[in-house]
Design a protein around this motif. Structure first.
Motif, PDB file in Angstrom:
ATOM      1  N   GLU B 610       0.849  -1.135   0.099  1.00 25.42           N
ATOM      2  CA  GLU B 610       0.375   0.286  -0.031  1.00 25.42           C
ATOM      3  C   GLU B 610       0.639   1.479  -0.409  1.00 25.42           C
ATOM      4  O   GLU B 610       1.686   1.341   0.904  1.00 25.42           O
ATOM      5  CB  GLU B 610      -0.780  -0.319   1.193  1.00 25.42           C
ATOM      6  CG  GLU B 610      -2.141   0.353   0.870  1.00 25.42           C
ATOM      7  CD  GLU B 610      -2.031   1.878   2.014  1.00 25.42           C
ATOM      8  OE1 GLU B 610      -2.625   2.187   1.741  1.00 25.42           O
ATOM      9  OE2 GLU B 610      -1.954   1.529   3.181  1.00 25.42           O
ATOM     10  N   VAL B 611       1.028   2.069  -1.267  1.00 28.85           N
ATOM     11  CA  VAL B 611       1.671   2.800  -1.008  1.00 28.85           C
ATOM     12  C   VAL B 611       1.718   4.113  -0.631  1.00 28.85           C
ATOM     13  O   VAL B 611       2.034   5.705  -0.549  1.00 28.85           O
ATOM     14  CB  VAL B 611       2.164   3.220  -2.353  1.00 28.85           C
ATOM     15  CG1 VAL B 611       3.097   2.154  -3.184  1.00 28.85           C
ATOM     16  CG2 VAL B 611       1.069   3.640  -3.724  1.00 28.85           C
ATOM     17  N   THR B 612       0.388   3.921   0.348  1.00 32.97           N
ATOM     18  CA  THR B 612       0.246   5.683   1.494  1.00 32.97           C
ATOM     19  C   THR B 612       1.219   5.245   2.041  1.00 32.97           C
ATOM     20  O   THR B 612       2.005   6.407   3.023  1.00 32.97           O
ATOM     21  CB  THR B 612      -1.234   5.838   1.715  1.00 32.97           C
ATOM     22  OG1 THR B 612      -1.732   5.261   0.347  1.00 32.97           O
ATOM     23  CG2 THR B 612      -1.564   6.637   2.370  1.00 32.97           C
ATOM     24  N   THR B 613       0.802   4.207   3.154  1.00 31.39           N
ATOM     25  CA  THR B 613       1.901   3.367   4.148  1.00 31.39           C
ATOM     26  C   THR B 613       2.616   2.830   3.823  1.00 31.39           C
ATOM     27  O   THR B 613       3.655   2.755   5.003  1.00 31.39           O
ATOM     28  CB  THR B 613       0.976   3.299   5.201  1.00 31.39           C
ATOM     29  OG1 THR B 613       0.492   1.612   4.501  1.00 31.39           O
ATOM     30  CG2 THR B 613      -0.321   4.198   5.611  1.00 31.39           C
ATOM     31  N   TYR B 614       3.487   2.435   2.836  1.00 28.62           N
ATOM     32  CA  TYR B 614       4.167   1.459   2.490  1.00 28.62           C
ATOM     33  C   TYR B 614       4.237   0.179   3.121  1.00 28.62           C
ATOM     34  O   TYR B 614       5.501  -0.612   3.717  1.00 28.62           O
ATOM     35  CB  TYR B 614       6.027   2.788   2.267  1.00 28.62           C
ATOM     36  CG  TYR B 614       5.717   3.799   2.262  1.00 28.62           C
ATOM     37  CD1 TYR B 614       5.846   4.014   1.053  1.00 28.62           C
ATOM     38  CD2 TYR B 614       5.443   4.867   3.622  1.00 28.62           C
ATOM     39  CE1 TYR B 614       5.657   4.811   0.522  1.00 28.62           C
ATOM     40  CE2 TYR B 614       4.496   6.432   1.977  1.00 28.62           C
ATOM     41  CZ  TYR B 614       5.474   6.179   0.889  1.00 28.62           C
ATOM     42  OH  TYR B 614       5.726   7.514   0.212  1.00 28.62           O
ATOM     43  N   TYR B 653       8.610  -8.119   9.676  1.00 33.31           N
ATOM     44  CA  TYR B 653       7.829  -7.510  11.042  1.00 33.31           C
ATOM     45  C   TYR B 653       8.984  -7.993  11.995  1.00 33.31           C
ATOM     46  O   TYR B 653       8.903  -6.662  12.505  1.00 33.31           O
ATOM     47  CB  TYR B 653       6.749  -8.035  11.438  1.00 33.31           C
ATOM     48  CG  TYR B 653       5.833  -8.254  10.917  1.00 33.31           C
ATOM     49  CD1 TYR B 653       4.887  -7.421  11.363  1.00 33.31           C
ATOM     50  CD2 TYR B 653       5.153  -8.927  10.127  1.00 33.31           C
ATOM     51  CE1 TYR B 653       3.615  -6.759  10.213  1.00 33.31           C
ATOM     52  CE2 TYR B 653       3.851  -8.983   9.155  1.00 33.31           C
ATOM     53  CZ  TYR B 653       2.877  -7.489   9.462  1.00 33.31           C
ATOM     54  OH  TYR B 653       1.821  -7.740   9.033  1.00 33.31           O
ATOM     55  N   SER B 657      16.549  -4.349  17.724  1.00 35.24           N
ATOM     56  CA  SER B 657      17.369  -2.982  17.236  1.00 35.24           C
ATOM     57  C   SER B 657      18.503  -3.491  18.327  1.00 35.24           C
ATOM     58  O   SER B 657      18.978  -4.004  19.139  1.00 35.24           O
ATOM     59  CB  SER B 657      16.310  -2.419  17.878  1.00 35.24           C
ATOM     60  OG  SER B 657      15.526  -2.161  17.045  1.00 35.24           O
ATOM     61  N   ILE B 672       8.283  -6.932  17.625  1.00 33.58           N
ATOM     62  CA  ILE B 672       6.714  -7.059  16.409  1.00 33.58           C
ATOM     63  C   ILE B 672       6.965  -8.809  15.713  1.00 33.58           C
ATOM     64  O   ILE B 672       7.517  -8.820  15.099  1.00 33.58           O
ATOM     65  CB  ILE B 672       6.355  -6.046  15.194  1.00 33.58           C
ATOM     66  CG1 ILE B 672       6.490  -4.710  15.987  1.00 33.58           C
ATOM     67  CG2 ILE B 672       5.619  -6.070  14.810  1.00 33.58           C
ATOM     68  CD1 ILE B 672       5.990  -4.317  17.400  1.00 33.58           C
ATOM     69  N   PRO B 732       8.169  -1.379   6.842  1.00 31.10           N
ATOM     70  CA  PRO B 732       7.698  -0.305   6.127  1.00 31.10           C
ATOM     71  C   PRO B 732       8.483   0.585   6.103  1.00 31.10           C
ATOM     72  O   PRO B 732       8.187   1.939   5.099  1.00 31.10           O
ATOM     73  CB  PRO B 732       6.271   0.573   6.568  1.00 31.10           C
ATOM     74  CG  PRO B 732       5.510  -0.865   7.306  1.00 31.10           C
ATOM     75  CD  PRO B 732       7.559  -1.605   7.604  1.00 31.10           C
ATOM     76  N   GLU B 733       8.880   1.495   6.615  1.00 35.92           N
ATOM     77  CA  GLU B 733      10.126   2.951   6.650  1.00 35.92           C
ATOM     78  C   GLU B 733      11.136   2.181   6.037  1.00 35.92           C
ATOM     79  O   GLU B 733      11.947   3.156   4.818  1.00 35.92           O
ATOM     80  CB  GLU B 733      11.261   2.491   7.866  1.00 35.92           C
ATOM     81  CG  GLU B 733      10.370   3.068   8.625  1.00 35.92           C
ATOM     82  CD  GLU B 733       8.669   2.162  10.106  1.00 35.92           C
ATOM     83  OE1 GLU B 733       9.137   0.664   9.517  1.00 35.92           O
ATOM     84  OE2 GLU B 733       8.033   2.512  11.075  1.00 35.92           O
ATOM     85  N   ALA B 736       9.601   2.858   2.149  1.00 37.21           N
ATOM     86  CA  ALA B 736       8.930   4.142   2.071  1.00 37.21           C
ATOM     87  C   ALA B 736      10.410   4.867   1.524  1.00 37.21           C
ATOM     88  O   ALA B 736      10.034   5.771   0.874  1.00 37.21           O
ATOM     89  CB  ALA B 736       8.866   4.828   3.195  1.00 37.21           C
ATOM     90  N   ALA B 740       9.583   6.409  -1.710  1.00 36.17           N
ATOM     91  CA  ALA B 740       9.511   7.628  -1.964  1.00 36.17           C
ATOM     92  C   ALA B 740      10.965   8.523  -1.970  1.00 36.17           C
ATOM     93  O   ALA B 740      11.130   9.339  -1.881  1.00 36.17           O
ATOM     94  CB  ALA B 740       9.064   8.375  -0.132  1.00 36.17           C
ATOM     95  N   PRO B 744       7.427  13.379  -3.532  1.00 33.93           N
ATOM     96  CA  PRO B 744       6.067  13.468  -4.062  1.00 33.93           C
ATOM     97  C   PRO B 744       5.416  14.756  -4.143  1.00 33.93           C
ATOM     98  O   PRO B 744       5.078  14.555  -5.349  1.00 33.93           O
ATOM     99  CB  PRO B 744       5.230  12.374  -3.320  1.00 33.93           C
ATOM    100  CG  PRO B 744       5.938  12.444  -2.298  1.00 33.93           C
ATOM    101  CD  PRO B 744       7.067  12.458  -1.857  1.00 33.93           C
ATOM    102  N   GLU B 748       4.033  16.361  -7.731  1.00 36.78           N
ATOM    103  CA  GLU B 748       3.691  16.736  -8.361  1.00 36.78           C
ATOM    104  C   GLU B 748       2.902  18.438  -8.495  1.00 36.78           C
ATOM    105  O   GLU B 748       1.659  18.921  -9.661  1.00 36.78           O
ATOM    106  CB  GLU B 748       2.044  16.814  -6.620  1.00 36.78           C
ATOM    107  CG  GLU B 748       1.343  14.966  -7.012  1.00 36.78           C
ATOM    108  CD  GLU B 748       0.733  14.076  -5.424  1.00 36.78           C
ATOM    109  OE1 GLU B 748       0.815  15.060  -4.799  1.00 36.78           O
ATOM    110  OE2 GLU B 748       1.655  13.327  -5.600  1.00 36.78           O
TER     111      GLU B 748
END
Lengths: 294, 752
Positions: B610-614, B653, B657, B672, B732-733, B736, B740, B744, B748
């Motif tokens: 999902e490219v809104t939240t990666y 997931y 760290s 996670i 997701p990080e 992203a 990105a 973006p 635009e």
């Protein structure tokens, strides 16, 4: 358990009046404990510095009432109560939704909305919806009551407007958002039992393609839960129904958002990710609203 | 093959009822008269010398039992391959959370404060925290070059193959992170000492005889004065292969000094910070392929981060090395592998044992090679998958009737792969939700590598009690995977009796023979086979004695067993491991039969990025495997579902760290793992080609499902996004950062 129960003291006065008297007589000495979903985690890890606790799990704080134009949620109401309440589901569905996203079922059964706000974590799940719904708080003490807009509650990182002898008595929600457009989203580390990397809720009224009213709350992008005042200002009166203009509006809104947020790198995510995704959510919200307004 | 009564049936777990009713008793449910509690003071630095230990006032120290390295009556090491892992720090610290000193007290609530009141003064030394730093060798922390172990595997003439004209060469680097086992029950042990009986250890553990060996070394006691009993164990995944020897030795030392039973149970934070994890890895592939897509040669360099001591790294590296070639025929292959030391708690056994790291690299790389030669992943694989009669990278001839091409087609059909792939290609350009589908074909060797099973020389028994119950005697343990159930099924099948009259003898080194450790997907195939043969011996004994006819009911069998015991005083049949014939392995050259058998699999993953939240969601998962005869379909399916879930966690997931060798996110809030809300339906399919030397045709199954999900998912993400992601965990990080790369908002604006 890395803490020793023998070193801790817990009072259970049993009534709101008795709790408030204790807090008034010995201000700052007693740490209020409601559901304990925050305090007991620290206790288990041996990281709890407080030793004296007063249980504020009293019946007076556990009621949800509907009265004319408002729904009043007692500060001691659990998230399970909130998520199941028919009036909240009907008039404030985003709050019910946020309650369902909070922790696991056990957390929702124990955790209270007052605790969620008083604990003042920037990542808390309920604040964005409260901002979006224009919530007010009634703070209570043995001295009396005072009512403040929720926007005035968070003063800094883990700092709130609560005086040492005060509790969150009631969260008041005005029933005037039934016809508003709404947008809510939580980006957690996974789909359930997750702390937010970022969370957002918004309501808006769009008339003739123009934004007439908008309220946006966001979490995990600043030291406190945040109402996006600058972003709201940038959006007021703008046109959403023209595709080319919408792109400009989105760009302006992203810029305003960046001006009022300051996400950080922490154990759950990065500042860069939060900045980017906060903007993406804002854009998704605007495109959703634009679609609904067409 | 389907004629068995008990084998192949979904019989209930032997210990299932007790677990469901809450009656099963785990280590922290047990108490001994006079028992006290132990805790561990651990190092706060990654590397350095201990200058002094001070005990702050305010704690009643005279009430505590205190143990340091000086109190160790035997050897100060956990007995493993190199014996370099200290039981307690003696002067030099080599990783954070290394045990320095032990405390015990009757009040367990006093222990956290007491641990905090012990102050260790250090002189810090420079430390090493990655494969790259260790490889650079500016700071040497182990041996002469930081290399814990290295291997060279070579088949054919790799350099000559790369020198050929008209070939395509594809290179790539792939990395994998550490992974925490996160068994439900943390590590725990109770030890008791008595001058006459010696040391008895109760523990949550996989390998009673491993703990037995270490306790003998640490206590200096003879074999018959050390007894290890496994108690009900709440999950292990390899994480209770070596560490129970450590916590068990600590409990034993405290028990010997205090003269009282001592319990040590870690909480989650201590277990996550101090005990083993999966080895992080870095693998570089260089592949020569013809223009029509035939693999010519592989040149692979594989490195593992072993942590501060060698522990099991050499064997993990060995399995990784052998699995690096994947399920393909390589005319020429070279694998150079090394395990490097770092100042991190030692990495250890974890389901898959090196294979998930190696196969992630290989299966991700094969998709990229396919693309480079202009073939689809499935057509490229079809041209190169191993066939019966071909040789693996160690030169082992595949004698089993395999059909990898057919199994791949079946799995792709189950996933509706081709239709979905075409549809996603069509629809993706317009959406913010990019869909992808990808797969992996892989193998997992069953049992110990090479000559390992011969060295183990496992022994099992089947006996009967005076009450006419049948018992299986093994040191193979139950920790959720189904050992009790399948071994009882095998015995019941062979003896021709009801499953209900067969039970497991207590997993107690004083009672059961050494059937080897419960690791390496060896229990069903190797130990199961020995149970089958011991049971057959028992039955033949009864028939030969004239007490039992050729056809009988369970009750008649039990009566015959009782009669035999009445007459001879006992009834027991033992069986010892014998290597299958024609098996050849050379430990020096890494040539020959690496494993008696391989399990094979094709896993297909469908994802949405999902490219809104990666974020990545795994929407569908097809897991098809050939594991020989399936002994219990419910347990086998459960093994696959659990392994796939753990593999999804590994891929998307689970991120440890690190801060200079210390795990920072040692709590379940911030480490996670996927929940049921994050998992797709996992569709499990079996092919069954019975293996003649396994129990009723069984091969290994436990580790296999851990190997395939990560590459299948990352291949699907590559399909969805058009981007090659070659490192896990992929968060997701990370997505992203890549997607990105150009801002973006600015882009635009330019279009307005």
């Amino acid at each position: 358990m890395r803490s020793c129960s023998a070193e801790c003291e817990l009072l259970t006065p049993g009534s709101l009046e008795a709790v408030l008297c204790l807090l008034h007589d010995e201000p700052g000495l007693w740490t209020p404990i409601a559901g304990g979903t925050e305090i007991m985690v620290l206790y288990g890890a041996g990281k709890l510095t407080e030793r004296k606790f007063v249980s504020i799990a009293v019946p007076e704080l556990r009621e949800i009432t509907e009265d004319g134009g408002w729904i009043s949620v007692g500060g001691g109401c659990s998230f399970t109560q909130i998520r199941r309440h028919v009036g909240i589901q009907k008039h404030f569905p985003m709050l019910a939704q946020c309650a369902s996203w909070l922790g696991g079922i056990a957390n929702q059964n124990r955790g209270t909305i007052g605790g969620n706000l008083a604990n003042a974590s920037p990542a808390a799940d309920s604040p964005p919806a409260l901002f979006a719904y224009g919530a007010e708080l009634e703070l209570i003490s043995a001295r009396g009551k005072r009512r403040i807009p929720y926007e005035e509650f968070h003063l800094g990182y883990k700092k709130t407007a609560l005086a040492l002898d005060e509790l969150i008595g009631t969260v008041l929600l005005p029933k005037r958002f039934d016809d508003s457009l709404r947008y809510v989203r939580k980006v957690g580390t996974r789909n359930a039992q997750a702390i937010s990397k970022i969370c957002m809720a918004a309501t808006a009224t769009v008339k003739h393609g123009h934004v007439e009213e908008i309220r946006i709350g966001m979490g995990s992008v600043a030291p406190t839960p945040l109402r996006l005042a600058a972003t709201e200002r940038a959006l007021m009166g703008t046109e959403l129904t023209d595709a080319a203009i919408l792109n400009v509006v989105i760009w302006e809104a992203r810029r305003a958002l960046a001006s009022e947020t300051a996400p950080i790198d922490d154990i759950r995510s990065t500042a860069a990710y939060r900045t980017l995704v906060a903007g993406n959510l804002l854009e998704e919200m605007l495109r959703t609203f634009a679609g609904a307004a067409r | 093959m389907q004629s068995e009564r008990v084998v192949g049936q979904p019989v209930f777990r032997k210990e299932g009822l007790a677990k469901v009713l809450g009656a099963a008793r785990y280590i922290d449910d047990l108490s001994m008269p006079g028992m006290i509690y132990g805790a561990t003071v651990r190092s706060a630095i990654p590397r350095g010398r201990v200058l002094g230990i001070e005990f702050s006032p305010g704690i009643p120290w005279d009430e505590f039992t205190i143990v340091t390295a000086k109190d160790i009556p035997g050897k100060n090491y956990i007995a493993m391959i190199n014996n370099d892992w200290p039981c307690l720090v003696d002067g030099v610290v080599n990783h954070p959370q290394e045990p320095i000193l032990l405390l015990a007290h009757p009040d367990r609530h006093l222990l956290p404060q007491a641990v905090a009141a012990v102050h260790v003064r250090y002189e810090e030394m420079s430390s090493v925290h990655s494969i790259e730093e260790s490889e650079r060798g500016r700071t040497i922390i182990w041996g002469e070059d930081n290399v814990l172990k290295s291997y060279l595997l070579e088949k054919g003439d790799v350099d000559a193959a790369f020198a050929q004209p008209d070939i395509i060469i594809v290179v790539g680097e792939y990395t994998t992170g550490a992974q925490e086992h996160l068994y439900i029950e943390n590590n725990g042990a109770i030890a008791m000492y008595d001058e006459h009986a010696g040391v008895t250890l109760w523990g949550s553990l996989q390998c009673p005889f491993y703990a037995h060996k270490s306790l003998m070394a640490v206590t200096g006691l003879p074999e018959d004065k050390v007894r290890v009993i496994q108690v009900e164990t709440g999950g292990a995944f390899g994480g209770k292969e070596d560490y129970p020897s450590m916590i068990g030795a600590h409990a034993a030392l405290l028990a010997m000094k205090s003269g009282r039973p001592v319990k040590i149970v870690y909480d989650r934070a201590e277990d996550m910070a101090a005990t083993t994890k999966r080895h992080p890895s870095r693998t570089r592939h260089r592949t020569a392929v013809t223009k029509d897509g035939k693999l010519l040669a592989a040149d692979i360099e594989l490195c593992l981060d072993g942590g501060a001591y060698s522990t099991l790294s050499s064997t993990v590296l060995s399995r990784a090395t052998i699995h690096s070639g994947g399920a393909y025929f390589w005319p020429n292959i070279r694998v150079r592998s090394k395990a490097y030391a770092t100042n991190t708690p030692p990495h250890g056994a974890f389901r898959g044992f090196g294979a998930p790291q190696a196969l992630f690299a290989t299966e991700r790389h094969m998709d990229r090679v396919a693309k480079a030669v202009g073939l689809t992943p499935e057509e490229f694989r079809r041209r190169n998958l191993l066939l019966t009669g071909e040789t693996t990278s160690t030169g082992q001839v595949i004698r089993q009737q395999i059909d990898l091409q057919g199994w791949m087609e079946r799995a792709l059909d189950c996933a509706n792969y081709r239709e979905k792939k075409a549809r996603f290609d069509r629809e993706n350009p317009d959406g913010v939700r990019k869909k992808g589908i990808g797969f992996a074909v892989f193998l997992h060797g069953s049992g110990f590598t090479g000559s390992g099973e011969r060295y183990l020389n496992s022994l099992v028994g089947v006996d009967a009690t005076a009450e006419g119950r049948i018992r299986v005697l093994v040191s193979s343990t139950e920790f959720g995977q189904g050992t009790n159930t399948i071994l009882c099924q095998i015995a019941a099948e062979t003896l021709g009796v009801d499953y209900d009259v067969v039970e497991m003898a207590p997993p107690d080194t004083g009672i059961v023979p050494n059937s080897g450790p419960t690791v390496a997907s060896r229990t069903a195939m190797v130990v199961g086979r020995l149970v089958q043969s011991a049971a057959l011996g028992l039955k033949q004994t009864l028939i030969a004695s004239g007490l039992l006819g050729e056809r009988y009911l369970t009750e008649e069998f039990q009566a015959a067993a009782k009669a035999h015991i009445g007459k001879h005083g006992g009834l027991c049949s033992m069986s010892r491991y014998q290597a299958p014939p024609d098996v050849y392995w050379d430990d020096q050259t890494y040539r020959g039969e690496a494993y008696a058998a391989y399990a094979w699999a094709v896993y297909v993953a469908e994802v949405t990025v999902e490219v809104t939240t990666y974020s990545v969601a795994v929407d569908d998962f097809v897991a098809l495997q050939e594991v020989g005869r399936v002994l219990n379909p419910v347990l086998a399916t459960g093994q696959v579902e659990g392994g796939v879930a753990q593999g999804i966690g590994y891929a998307l997931y689970e991120k440890v760290s690190w801060d200079r060798g210390l795990m920072k996110n040692n709590q379940m809030t911030n480490y996670i793992i996927p929940t049921s809300q994050d998992l797709p339906k996992i569709r499990v399919y079996f092919e069954e080609v019975p293996f003649e030397h396994g129990a009723y045709g069984a091969k290994g199954i436990g580790e296999l499902p851990m190997d395939g999900p990560a590459p299948a998912i990352l291949n699907a993400i590559a399909h969805a996004t058009g981007e090659d992601f070659n490192a896990i965990p992929l968060l997701p990080e990370d997505i992203a950062e890549r997607l990105a790369a150009g801002a973006p908002a600015a882009q635009e604006m330019a279009t307005v």
